[in-house]
Structures are given as structure tokens and as C-alpha cells.
Design a protein around this motif. Structure first.
Motif, PDB file in Angstrom:
ATOM      1  N   GLU A 177      25.910  11.733  -0.746  1.00 17.61           N
ATOM      2  CA  GLU A 177      24.481  12.340   0.070  1.00 17.61           C
ATOM      3  C   GLU A 177      23.605  12.205  -1.087  1.00 17.61           C
ATOM      4  OE1 GLU A 177      24.811  15.822   2.029  1.00 17.61           O
ATOM      5  OE2 GLU A 177      26.169  14.933   3.466  1.00 17.61           O
ATOM      6  N   GLY A 178      23.680  12.540  -2.306  1.00 18.91           N
ATOM      7  CA  GLY A 178      22.823  12.709  -3.488  1.00 18.91           C
ATOM      8  C   GLY A 178      22.373  11.077  -3.790  1.00 18.91           C
ATOM      9  N   GLU A 179      23.164  10.118  -3.922  1.00 23.83           N
ATOM     10  CA  GLU A 179      23.211   9.068  -4.042  1.00 23.83           C
ATOM     11  C   GLU A 179      22.157   8.367  -2.979  1.00 23.83           C
ATOM     12  OE1 GLU A 179      26.560   7.117  -5.000  1.00 23.83           O
ATOM     13  OE2 GLU A 179      26.901   7.977  -6.914  1.00 23.83           O
ATOM     14  N   VAL A 180      22.306   8.694  -1.564  1.00 20.93           N
ATOM     15  CA  VAL A 180      21.674   7.979  -0.518  1.00 20.93           C
ATOM     16  C   VAL A 180      20.206   8.474  -0.961  1.00 20.93           C
ATOM     17  CG1 VAL A 180      21.302   8.029   1.936  1.00 20.93           C
ATOM     18  CG2 VAL A 180      23.625   7.760   0.855  1.00 20.93           C
ATOM     19  N   PHE A 277      26.977   1.416  -1.248  1.00 22.49           N
ATOM     20  CA  PHE A 277      27.157   2.267  -0.286  1.00 22.49           C
ATOM     21  C   PHE A 277      25.745   2.969   0.076  1.00 22.49           C
ATOM     22  CE2 PHE A 277      32.020   3.294  -0.255  1.00 22.49           C
ATOM     23  CZ  PHE A 277      32.222   2.057  -0.216  1.00 22.49           C
ATOM     24  N   ALA A 278      25.016   3.513  -0.998  1.00 26.87           N
ATOM     25  CA  ALA A 278      23.959   4.016  -0.867  1.00 26.87           C
ATOM     26  C   ALA A 278      22.738   3.424  -0.340  1.00 26.87           C
ATOM     27  CB  ALA A 278      23.264   4.762  -2.106  1.00 26.87           C
ATOM     28  N   GLY A 279      22.443   2.001  -0.813  1.00 23.44           N
ATOM     29  CA  GLY A 279      21.499   1.314  -0.321  1.00 23.44           C
ATOM     30  C   GLY A 279      21.675   0.710   0.999  1.00 23.44           C
ATOM     31  N   LEU A 280      23.038   0.333   1.406  1.00 20.56           N
ATOM     32  CA  LEU A 280      23.036  -0.006   2.653  1.00 20.56           C
ATOM     33  C   LEU A 280      22.770   1.025   3.767  1.00 20.56           C
ATOM     34  CD1 LEU A 280      25.990  -2.448   2.638  1.00 20.56           C
ATOM     35  CD2 LEU A 280      23.831  -3.176   2.921  1.00 20.56           C
ATOM     36  N   ALA A 281      23.211   2.173   3.333  1.00 22.21           N
ATOM     37  CA  ALA A 281      23.051   3.745   4.184  1.00 22.21           C
ATOM     38  C   ALA A 281      21.682   3.604   4.533  1.00 22.21           C
ATOM     39  CB  ALA A 281      23.536   4.792   3.377  1.00 22.21           C
ATOM     40  N   VAL A 282      20.828   3.419   3.672  1.00 25.38           N
ATOM     41  CA  VAL A 282      19.185   3.428   4.080  1.00 25.38           C
ATOM     42  C   VAL A 282      18.701   2.457   4.889  1.00 25.38           C
ATOM     43  CG1 VAL A 282      16.980   3.728   2.707  1.00 25.38           C
ATOM     44  CG2 VAL A 282      18.946   4.670   1.658  1.00 25.38           C
ATOM     45  N   CYS A 283      19.280   1.369   5.071  1.00 25.88           N
ATOM     46  CA  CYS A 283      18.860   0.423   5.703  1.00 25.88           C
ATOM     47  C   CYS A 283      19.099   0.451   7.173  1.00 25.88           C
ATOM     48  CB  CYS A 283      19.315  -1.050   5.314  1.00 25.88           C
ATOM     49  SG  CYS A 283      18.837  -1.626   3.613  1.00 25.88           S
ATOM     50  N   GLU A 284      18.475   0.062   8.204  1.00 30.25           N
ATOM     51  CA  GLU A 284      18.588   0.108   9.685  1.00 30.25           C
ATOM     52  C   GLU A 284      19.404  -1.085  10.088  1.00 30.25           C
ATOM     53  OE1 GLU A 284      14.996   1.599  11.536  1.00 30.25           O
ATOM     54  OE2 GLU A 284      14.200   1.364   9.465  1.00 30.25           O
ATOM     55  N   GLN A 285      19.197  -2.266   9.525  1.00 33.57           N
ATOM     56  CA  GLN A 285      20.046  -3.483  10.096  1.00 33.57           C
ATOM     57  C   GLN A 285      20.315  -4.357   8.667  1.00 33.57           C
ATOM     58  OE1 GLN A 285      18.391  -5.699  13.272  1.00 33.57           O
ATOM     59  NE2 GLN A 285      17.533  -3.806  14.044  1.00 33.57           N
ATOM     60  N   VAL A 286      21.246  -5.159   8.936  1.00 31.23           N
ATOM     61  CA  VAL A 286      21.763  -6.057   7.646  1.00 31.23           C
ATOM     62  C   VAL A 286      22.252  -7.457   8.164  1.00 31.23           C
ATOM     63  CG1 VAL A 286      23.895  -6.063   6.109  1.00 31.23           C
ATOM     64  CG2 VAL A 286      23.015  -3.646   6.499  1.00 31.23           C
ATOM     65  N   ILE A 287      21.558  -8.071   7.214  1.00 32.90           N
ATOM     66  CA  ILE A 287      21.817  -9.636   7.162  1.00 32.90           C
ATOM     67  C   ILE A 287      22.713 -10.010   6.059  1.00 32.90           C
ATOM     68  CG2 ILE A 287      20.658 -11.869   7.021  1.00 32.90           C
ATOM     69  CD1 ILE A 287      18.277 -10.287   8.297  1.00 32.90           C
ATOM     70  N   CYS A 288      24.004 -10.684   6.200  1.00 30.87           N
ATOM     71  CA  CYS A 288      24.789 -10.984   5.274  1.00 30.87           C
ATOM     72  C   CYS A 288      25.851 -12.188   5.701  1.00 30.87           C
ATOM     73  CB  CYS A 288      25.477  -9.690   4.849  1.00 30.87           C
ATOM     74  SG  CYS A 288      26.504  -9.007   5.879  1.00 30.87           S
ATOM     75  N   SER A 289      26.516 -12.392   4.820  1.00 30.82           N
ATOM     76  CA  SER A 289      27.777 -13.231   4.846  1.00 30.82           C
ATOM     77  C   SER A 289      28.990 -12.703   4.898  1.00 30.82           C
ATOM     78  CB  SER A 289      28.076 -14.107   3.740  1.00 30.82           C
ATOM     79  OG  SER A 289      26.908 -15.281   3.692  1.00 30.82           O
ATOM     80  N   ASP A 290      29.910 -13.239   5.656  1.00 33.63           N
ATOM     81  CA  ASP A 290      31.474 -12.542   5.459  1.00 33.63           C
ATOM     82  C   ASP A 290      31.814 -11.933   4.377  1.00 33.63           C
ATOM     83  OD1 ASP A 290      33.907 -11.705   6.594  1.00 33.63           O
ATOM     84  OD2 ASP A 290      34.766 -13.695   6.077  1.00 33.63           O
ATOM     85  N   GLY A 291      32.193 -10.730   4.361  1.00 37.49           N
ATOM     86  CA  GLY A 291      32.677 -10.409   2.939  1.00 37.49           C
ATOM     87  C   GLY A 291      32.800  -8.813   2.910  1.00 37.49           C
ATOM     88  N   GLY A 292      33.105  -8.177   1.655  1.00 36.42           N
ATOM     89  CA  GLY A 292      33.106  -6.842   1.640  1.00 36.42           C
ATOM     90  C   GLY A 292      31.779  -6.119   1.922  1.00 36.42           C
ATOM     91  N   ALA A 293      30.674  -6.750   1.678  1.00 33.67           N
ATOM     92  CA  ALA A 293      29.447  -5.934   1.885  1.00 33.67           C
ATOM     93  C   ALA A 293      29.288  -6.150   3.391  1.00 33.67           C
ATOM     94  CB  ALA A 293      28.371  -6.678   1.473  1.00 33.67           C
ATOM     95  N   MET A 294      29.866  -6.744   4.112  1.00 37.50           N
ATOM     96  CA  MET A 294      29.346  -6.993   5.666  1.00 37.50           C
ATOM     97  C   MET A 294      30.261  -5.839   6.253  1.00 37.50           C
ATOM     98  SD  MET A 294      30.630 -10.073   8.605  1.00 37.50           S
ATOM     99  CE  MET A 294      32.500  -9.280   8.418  1.00 37.50           C
TER     100      MET A 294
END
Length: 361
Positions: A177-180, A277-294
Motif C-alpha cells: 500500500e505504501g508503494e502504491v 505491482f505498484a505502478g500497474l495498481a495505479v493504472c485503470e487499463q493495461v496494454i501489453c504483450s503476453d508475459g509476466g506483466a500481463m
């Protein structure tokens, strides 16, 4: 189908010890979290632990379904440490796990792993469950006779062996939560207020999963023309592209940022999984390729527009969230056009409107 083991009700007793072993990549471990959650619901009084590697361990950090996470370092991840140091660390871990007197060791990878089987045998687990020749009688599985399943579903075939009924849940990871809060402050202060934040992750391990920098630039420019309320967060794995151990995308990110100029975009290199984790938690939608981040984005509940190259979409698509997927016949992501990506983005927005999720906070 394997028969239900006659001893499975014994797991209802308190004091049982269950160890889930998954030594694969980040996405693989994330796709195992529905099984871990089901184990906790079925056996609330059991001790449940996980054995993972140092590369993917952050996935299970703060997971409330687990009592302990044991971490070992693969030889290829040992860095400057000697190979003997890595072997000694592994031996020490095996001795610690032996002292626990594990009742059930669960091999949670559908592809039989000699290392996972080695751990299960050497810790003297009373019963070995899952995929592979070393599973105990009545607790073994082979690949699904119905054909390829999604990785979550394939792993979850273990559940009925332990008396668990019903479908798998969503995947889950837990951002600090602190990192987010810190990430949210950095991102929102750098971008126009009240913007809808779109995370764009440009890195991919496989060459055929990588969309070119120029297409990312054109795509984001056209998205902003369509939706002036959008702002973007650019994620990538930092480092040089020729790094043999951990290739990065600094050059690609710099090219994109340079071409976009004063565009509403915030650079967010992810040195650690916690950063991602913290950066993606702030976003509302995500565009990416198949992989761990997805799979991280899906585990955080984010709608996803994803590019698939030479990987099986039926087995690896985002689990438990709205998504739109593109996979060209060539199985090379670079062949996806900007026009095709724009159409899929529109379809995702239409789907979210139907679900009442046009803006996810």
C-alpha cells in the motif's frame, strides 16, 4: 480421470502441513494462486506453505492464504555467489523442510519438473500430489485428456484430488500500500488531472512477442486523438538489450519517449517486481504483450488489451478480467497493425461499458 484418494478426508484435521511447489516463471506462479486460495478455503486450519525461487517469490509476498514462503535460488540466478554457495543454500532449505514433516507436497506445475520432484522426495513428504511420476498412488495426474486447458484450469485439476469442488477463482497478487501511494503520487503529479490512466508495457521476453517502438508511438498518438481524457504510463524492463542475463528495453523506451515529446506520458521503468505491482495498481487499463506483466495486471484486476505472438492464447490469456487479444496468423506481434489495435481497444471499451466498468479505479 484419477480416483479420489480414500485418505483425502484426513486433511480436514487441524495440524496438517501442505507445501505447494512451483519453481517456474512469474506468470506461472501467479496462475497457481487460485489453487492456493482454494486450499485455504477448504482447509482453514491447515499449515500451508509454498516453495518458490528467488525470481518469482515476490508474487506470493503478503498472500494471506499462506503461512510461509520458502525461497531458493536457481543456479542461473545466483549472480556473483559461487555455485557451491547455491548448492549449500538448497541443501539447508531441504533440511529445514524435512524438520517440518510435510504431509502433502503439491507439484503445481503441469509440466513434470525433475527439480520439483527432487524437492518433494528429499523433504520426505508423506504424500506427493500432482503431475509427474513421483506422485503417490491415487494422487497423480497426466495432461488433460480433453485437450489443452488454460494454465489456471490445468493446475486446478489438482483440486478434486484433495476434495475441493467448484471452479478456480481469479488470480491474486498484493501490492504494498505504501508503494502504491508513492507511485500514485508520482504518476498523478506528472500527468494531467482527472485523466484515465493507461499502462503501456513494452517489454517481452520472446522476440515474436515484441511490438515495435514506432507502432507504440503511432498507437498512443491516435488513442489520444480519440480519447483526449487519456494519459499513459510507460513500463519497461530497464537495462541494455544485449545483456545476456537480463536484457532490457532502455533504448526502446527512450525512442518512444523522444518521439512523443510533450505527450501526456510518464516513464516508469520497473527495476523490481514491487515497482511493477505498484505502478500497474495505479493504472485503470493495461496494454501489453503476453508475459509476466500481463498476468500481474490481471491479478490486480485490470482490463487488458494484449498482443500474442508465438504462445498459445488458449492456455495463457488473461484470467478473470475483461480483455481483448490479438494474435496474427504469422504468430509475430510485429505484424499487428495500429488500426487493428485501435479496433480492439474500442471493443474493450464497449465491453467495459456493458459491464459498467468504463472507468476502473
Amino acid at each position: 480421470m484419477p480416483q479420489m484418494p480414500p485418505t483425502s478426508p484426513a486433511l480436514d484435521r487441524s495440524g496438517q502441513k501442505i507445501l505447494v511447489i512451483r519453481r517456474d516463471n512469474i506468470g506461472d506462479l501467479i496462475l497457481t494462486t487460485p489453487l492456493i486460495h482454494a486450499l485455504r478455503l477448504r482447509f482453514p486450519d491447515a499449515w500451508i506453505g509454498a516453495l518458490v525461487n528467488s525470481y518469482n517469490a515476490r508474487v506470493l509476498e503478503a498472500n494471506p492464504d499462506l503461512d510461509a514462503v520458502f525461497v531458493y535460488t536457481k543456479a542461473k540466478h545466483r549472480g556473483s555467489a559461487s555455485i557451491w554457495s547455491a548448492y549449500w543454500s538448497t541443501l539447508s532449505l531441504i533440511l529445514r523442510l524435512r524438520k517440518l514433516r510435510v504431509d502433502y507436497a503439491i507439484l503445481a506445475s503441469p509440466a513434470a519438473s525433475s527439480k520439483a520432484q527432487m524437492f518433494a522426495r528429499r523433504i520426505n513428504a508423506r504424500t506427493i500430489v500432482g503431475f509427474g511420476e513421483c506422485a503417490s498412488p491415487g494422487y497423480g495426474l497426466t495432461p488433460s485428456p480433453a485437450g489443452p486447458l488454460h494454465q489456471v484450469e490445468e493446475v486446478f485439476r489438482i483440486a478434486p484430488l484433495l476434495g475441493i469442488n467448484g471452479p478456480p477463482s481469479r488470480t491474486a497478487v498484493f501490492a504494498d500500500e505504501g508503494e502504491v501511494t508513492t507511485a500514485r503520487s508520482l504518476i498523478t503529479n506528472a500527468l494531467p488531472r482527472n485523466s484515465m490512466l493507461i499502462g503501456v508495457h513494452i517489454s517481452a521476453r520472446k522476440m515474436k512477442q515484441r511490438w515495435p517502438a514506432g507502432k507504440f508511438v503511432e498507437f498512443m498518438l491516435k488513442l489520444l486523438e480519440l480519447r483526449p481524457d487519456l494519459a499513459f504510463v510507460l513500463f519497461w524492463s530497464p537495462g541494455a538489450s544485449d545483456n545476456a542475463t537480463h536484457p532490457g528495453d532502455d533504448a526502446k523506451a527512450h525512442q518512444i519517449l523522444e518521439q512523443l515529446g510533450s505527450f501526456p506520458i510518464m516513464p516508469f521503468p520497473t527495476i523490481t517486481l514491487s515497482d511493477l505491482f505498484a505502478g500497474l495498481a495505479v493504472c485503470e487499463q493495461v496494454i501489453c504483450s503476453d508475459g509476466g506483466a500481463m498476468h500481474v495486471a490481471a491479478a490486480l484486476g485490470k482490463p487488458i488489451l494484449c498482443f500474442f505472438g508465438n504462445s498459445e492464447a488458449s492456455r495463457w490469456h488473461p484470467w478473470g478480467v475483461p480483455y481483448q487479444l490479438m494474435q496474427p496468423q504469422s504468430e509475430d506481434v510485429s505484424d499487428i497493425t495500429v488500426a487493428e489495435a485501435l479496433e480492439k481497444f474500442r471493443e474493450l471499451q464497449a465491453e467495459l461499458l456493458t459491464l459498467g466498468q468504463s472507468k476502473i479505479n
